[in-house]
Design a protein around this motif. Sequence first.
Motif, PDB file in Angstrom:
ATOM      1  N   PRO A 222       0.669  -1.327   0.037  1.00  0.00           N
ATOM      2  CA  PRO A 222       0.001  -0.119  -0.064  1.00  0.00           C
ATOM      3  C   PRO A 222       0.940   1.312   0.092  1.00  0.00           C
ATOM      4  O   PRO A 222       2.199   1.260   0.283  1.00  0.00           O
ATOM      5  CB  PRO A 222      -0.839   0.002   1.386  1.00  0.00           C
ATOM      6  CG  PRO A 222       0.064  -1.055   2.182  1.00  0.00           C
ATOM      7  CD  PRO A 222       0.844  -2.050   1.328  1.00  0.00           C
ATOM      8  N   SER A 223       0.249   2.180  -0.482  1.00  0.00           N
ATOM      9  CA  SER A 223       0.753   3.789  -0.453  1.00  0.00           C
ATOM     10  C   SER A 223       1.210   4.011   0.850  1.00  0.00           C
ATOM     11  O   SER A 223       0.452   3.763   2.066  1.00  0.00           O
ATOM     12  CB  SER A 223      -0.125   4.559  -1.144  1.00  0.00           C
ATOM     13  OG  SER A 223       0.513   5.854  -1.018  1.00  0.00           O
ATOM     14  N   VAL A 224       2.213   4.909   1.071  1.00  0.00           N
ATOM     15  CA  VAL A 224       2.662   5.597   2.604  1.00  0.00           C
ATOM     16  C   VAL A 224       1.343   6.316   3.200  1.00  0.00           C
ATOM     17  O   VAL A 224       1.411   6.377   4.493  1.00  0.00           O
ATOM     18  CB  VAL A 224       3.944   6.264   2.375  1.00  0.00           C
ATOM     19  CG1 VAL A 224       3.482   7.604   1.470  1.00  0.00           C
ATOM     20  CG2 VAL A 224       4.337   6.843   3.743  1.00  0.00           C
ATOM     21  N   THR A 225       0.752   6.923   2.150  1.00  0.00           N
ATOM     22  CA  THR A 225      -0.543   7.706   3.010  1.00  0.00           C
ATOM     23  C   THR A 225      -1.685   6.735   3.511  1.00  0.00           C
ATOM     24  O   THR A 225      -2.124   7.423   4.228  1.00  0.00           O
ATOM     25  CB  THR A 225      -1.447   8.429   1.757  1.00  0.00           C
ATOM     26  OG1 THR A 225      -1.750   7.224   0.826  1.00  0.00           O
ATOM     27  CG2 THR A 225      -0.414   9.288   0.773  1.00  0.00           C
ATOM     28  N   LYS A 226      -1.324   5.299   3.550  1.00  0.00           N
ATOM     29  CA  LYS A 226      -2.340   4.548   4.194  1.00  0.00           C
ATOM     30  C   LYS A 226      -1.667   4.023   5.704  1.00  0.00           C
ATOM     31  O   LYS A 226      -2.295   3.477   6.392  1.00  0.00           O
ATOM     32  CB  LYS A 226      -2.484   3.277   3.332  1.00  0.00           C
ATOM     33  CG  LYS A 226      -3.100   3.356   2.096  1.00  0.00           C
ATOM     34  CD  LYS A 226      -4.314   4.256   1.877  1.00  0.00           C
ATOM     35  CE  LYS A 226      -5.039   4.313   0.408  1.00  0.00           C
ATOM     36  NZ  LYS A 226      -6.352   4.968   0.560  1.00  0.00           N
TER      37      LYS A 226
ATOM     38  N   ARG B  39       2.356   4.643  17.233  1.00  0.00           N
ATOM     39  CA  ARG B  39       3.737   4.187  16.923  1.00  0.00           C
ATOM     40  C   ARG B  39       5.132   4.683  17.448  1.00  0.00           C
ATOM     41  O   ARG B  39       6.233   4.120  16.922  1.00  0.00           O
ATOM     42  CB  ARG B  39       4.013   4.750  15.371  1.00  0.00           C
ATOM     43  CG  ARG B  39       2.751   4.441  14.251  1.00  0.00           C
ATOM     44  CD  ARG B  39       2.974   2.858  13.951  1.00  0.00           C
ATOM     45  NE  ARG B  39       1.904   2.667  12.668  1.00  0.00           N
ATOM     46  CZ  ARG B  39       1.770   1.423  12.249  1.00  0.00           C
ATOM     47  NH1 ARG B  39       2.828   0.391  12.495  1.00  0.00           N
ATOM     48  NH2 ARG B  39       1.200   1.305  11.311  1.00  0.00           N
ATOM     49  N   HIS B  40       4.942   5.087  18.674  1.00  0.00           N
ATOM     50  CA  HIS B  40       6.078   5.580  19.399  1.00  0.00           C
ATOM     51  C   HIS B  40       7.146   4.597  19.899  1.00  0.00           C
ATOM     52  O   HIS B  40       7.939   5.093  20.239  1.00  0.00           O
ATOM     53  CB  HIS B  40       5.575   6.452  20.517  1.00  0.00           C
ATOM     54  CG  HIS B  40       4.876   5.860  21.727  1.00  0.00           C
ATOM     55  ND1 HIS B  40       3.602   5.428  21.617  1.00  0.00           N
ATOM     56  CD2 HIS B  40       5.114   5.034  22.730  1.00  0.00           C
ATOM     57  CE1 HIS B  40       3.076   4.788  22.426  1.00  0.00           C
ATOM     58  NE2 HIS B  40       4.013   4.417  23.417  1.00  0.00           N
TER      59      HIS B  40
ATOM     60  N   GLU C  30       6.442  12.249   8.183  1.00  0.00           N
ATOM     61  CA  GLU C  30       5.380  12.052   9.186  1.00  0.00           C
ATOM     62  C   GLU C  30       5.340  10.718   9.782  1.00  0.00           C
ATOM     63  O   GLU C  30       5.219  10.469  11.003  1.00  0.00           O
ATOM     64  CB  GLU C  30       4.099  12.540   8.919  1.00  0.00           C
ATOM     65  CG  GLU C  30       4.038  13.999   8.598  1.00  0.00           C
ATOM     66  CD  GLU C  30       2.566  14.384   8.331  1.00  0.00           C
ATOM     67  OE1 GLU C  30       1.671  13.721   7.667  1.00  0.00           O
ATOM     68  OE2 GLU C  30       2.252  15.629   8.294  1.00  0.00           O
ATOM     69  N   VAL C  31       5.589   9.645   8.887  1.00  0.00           N
ATOM     70  CA  VAL C  31       5.566   8.365   9.233  1.00  0.00           C
ATOM     71  C   VAL C  31       6.986   7.924  10.048  1.00  0.00           C
ATOM     72  O   VAL C  31       6.877   7.521  11.103  1.00  0.00           O
ATOM     73  CB  VAL C  31       5.499   7.186   8.031  1.00  0.00           C
ATOM     74  CG1 VAL C  31       5.740   5.800   8.248  1.00  0.00           C
ATOM     75  CG2 VAL C  31       4.249   7.439   7.287  1.00  0.00           C
ATOM     76  N   LEU C  32       8.012   8.375   9.533  1.00  0.00           N
ATOM     77  CA  LEU C  32       9.250   8.329  10.330  1.00  0.00           C
ATOM     78  C   LEU C  32       9.244   9.067  11.739  1.00  0.00           C
ATOM     79  O   LEU C  32       9.752   8.601  12.551  1.00  0.00           O
ATOM     80  CB  LEU C  32      10.417   9.237   9.461  1.00  0.00           C
ATOM     81  CG  LEU C  32      11.837   8.826  10.124  1.00  0.00           C
ATOM     82  CD1 LEU C  32      12.296   7.660   9.863  1.00  0.00           C
ATOM     83  CD2 LEU C  32      12.846  10.060   9.328  1.00  0.00           C
ATOM     84  N   ALA C  33       8.723  10.267  11.539  1.00  0.00           N
ATOM     85  CA  ALA C  33       8.591  11.038  13.066  1.00  0.00           C
ATOM     86  C   ALA C  33       7.763  10.237  14.125  1.00  0.00           C
ATOM     87  O   ALA C  33       8.066  10.545  15.261  1.00  0.00           O
ATOM     88  CB  ALA C  33       8.249  12.384  12.765  1.00  0.00           C
ATOM     89  N   SER C  34       6.846   9.617  13.514  1.00  0.00           N
ATOM     90  CA  SER C  34       5.705   8.947  14.662  1.00  0.00           C
ATOM     91  C   SER C  34       6.359   7.659  15.151  1.00  0.00           C
ATOM     92  O   SER C  34       5.742   7.317  16.121  1.00  0.00           O
ATOM     93  CB  SER C  34       4.489   8.437  13.826  1.00  0.00           C
ATOM     94  OG  SER C  34       4.871   7.641  12.683  1.00  0.00           O
ATOM     95  N   THR C  35       7.387   7.219  14.907  1.00  0.00           N
ATOM     96  CA  THR C  35       8.142   5.870  15.279  1.00  0.00           C
ATOM     97  C   THR C  35       9.188   6.268  16.370  1.00  0.00           C
ATOM     98  O   THR C  35       9.614   7.389  16.411  1.00  0.00           O
ATOM     99  CB  THR C  35       8.828   5.285  14.204  1.00  0.00           C
ATOM    100  OG1 THR C  35       9.921   5.783  13.459  1.00  0.00           O
ATOM    101  CG2 THR C  35       7.788   4.726  13.120  1.00  0.00           C
TER     102      THR C  35
ATOM    103  N   GLY D 209       8.334  -0.682   6.939  1.00  0.00           N
ATOM    104  CA  GLY D 209       9.566  -0.345   5.982  1.00  0.00           C
ATOM    105  C   GLY D 209       8.769   0.434   4.877  1.00  0.00           C
ATOM    106  O   GLY D 209       7.747   0.393   4.491  1.00  0.00           O
ATOM    107  N   LEU D 210       9.720   1.436   4.535  1.00  0.00           N
ATOM    108  CA  LEU D 210       9.136   2.365   3.682  1.00  0.00           C
ATOM    109  C   LEU D 210      10.355   2.283   2.323  1.00  0.00           C
ATOM    110  O   LEU D 210      11.565   2.195   2.648  1.00  0.00           O
ATOM    111  CB  LEU D 210       9.500   3.813   4.185  1.00  0.00           C
ATOM    112  CG  LEU D 210       8.399   4.331   4.982  1.00  0.00           C
ATOM    113  CD1 LEU D 210       8.595   5.900   5.376  1.00  0.00           C
ATOM    114  CD2 LEU D 210       6.954   4.424   4.454  1.00  0.00           C
TER     115      LEU D 210
END
Length: 500
Positions: free
Chosen positions: A46-50, A56-57, A149-154, A221-222
Amino acid sequence: MDLVWYQLLVNSCHRAARKVRNYGFLVGNSSPPNKPSQQQPPFSFPSVTKCVLEGRHCATIACDIFGALLKSQSVFPYFMLVAFEGGSIIRAFLLLLSCPILLVLDYELKLRVMIFITFCGLRRKDMESVGRAVLPKFYLDNLNLQAYEVLASTGSKFVFTSVPRVMVEGFLKEYLEVDDVIGTELQTVGHYFTGFLSKSGFLVKHRALKKHFGDKKPDIGLGTSSLHDHLFISLCEEAYVVNKEDSKSGANSMMPRQKYPKPVIFHDGRLAFLPTPSATLAMFMWLPLGIILAIFRISVGIFLPYKIALFLATLTGLNLSAKGCDNSTSSKPDQEKRGVLYVCTHRTLLDPVFLSTSLCKPLTAVTYSLSKMSEIIAPIRTVRLTRDRKQDGETMQKLLSEGDLVVCPEGTTCREPYLLRFSSLFAEMADEIVPVAINTNVTMFYGTTASGLKCLDPIFFLMNPRPGYYIEVLGKLPKDLTAQEVSPAMKWLTISEEAG
């Protein structure tokens, strides 16, 4: 025997044609050529938008910087930045000349060639300087908001990349708070790079991920939609792809300045554009004319009267915009008359020159550091300060008794929209203080540098096709905000900067 040679020639031509057809790494994809479209990978993600960001911290993420965190998948501009800013213009030209050769090379060989040209003989401290003061701005300008934003949420962040680790590690750890960066390592001898890879060789992302994590899989994974990245992100519990179309056309992928994880204040380097192959070619084609243009603009500024010099400079594309009235007339008796102190924000070494041209009157500029060449070509009087407060105060008092004075109290130039901490000495020198807000606009070269030759700063600025200088002379400070009231004067200058 002839038949054998014929078969070898046919096979070589076929391989070269296939590489040209699949070319995409240099100016587009940063991954190896994919298989033909009819052989799509048997899995999709799926797309990163999903990706859900909440909760996710405690998660672990693995990704690449090119194609995932950055909107552009091309690595060439960043090699060019290292070659030009850390090496020399000759090294940058050689890298540009290699472009036709890179067309017929596969993914790994392209990287090896660019690494050799960019790093062979390059000093390690020059690479560190570029990585700290040049590359971060270009990385931030090209950062994909959705992927960030995905990276920062982890909680735990790991980046795997095939490009040299030294090109990305500083930015990733300082600005994106990445825990570890695993990239291709380069061979060094003493304080210099050799241009070759270390014994560990070229990094393959999915192999490096397995080696780093072992049997434990990262949570997220991105990657891109290429088969090479599919192998990489398929080793994670959840996998998402950053689509090229979304990165280019989606407004949501743009990273606004106010959302930067950390502001870039002291940006260095000469290039004011991302040096893609076409943009770099245009720069080298412009250079001969730009040098002639800079010499002409400097000459008319030195030898001709203000109005004539400004008219001729405008004809060459220079845009000087001046606003505000000059309230510099002193009300004191002639025997007590002193000069006016103009206090400017600091953009380039040319600030006092353009202010003097805008006011059509001579000014004396005081500065902490100025090269001999800059003093020679300066069309106005310049005086060096010593950083000794008492001695500098006496010097400024003497100069004010002789005429108008201009000072840039920040002490160093700043390209970004910030007012730096400055010395309050100027507020104790005069009752006639006029704040001046200054800004510049360039399209090709910055007229400032911290690591290069300062004497070339005016030349680089005037080499731009259409450089812009914007000056606003603000109202003279009230008497109760000068001389004795240092803190209010500092506050007033801050307000003046925001107004400009």
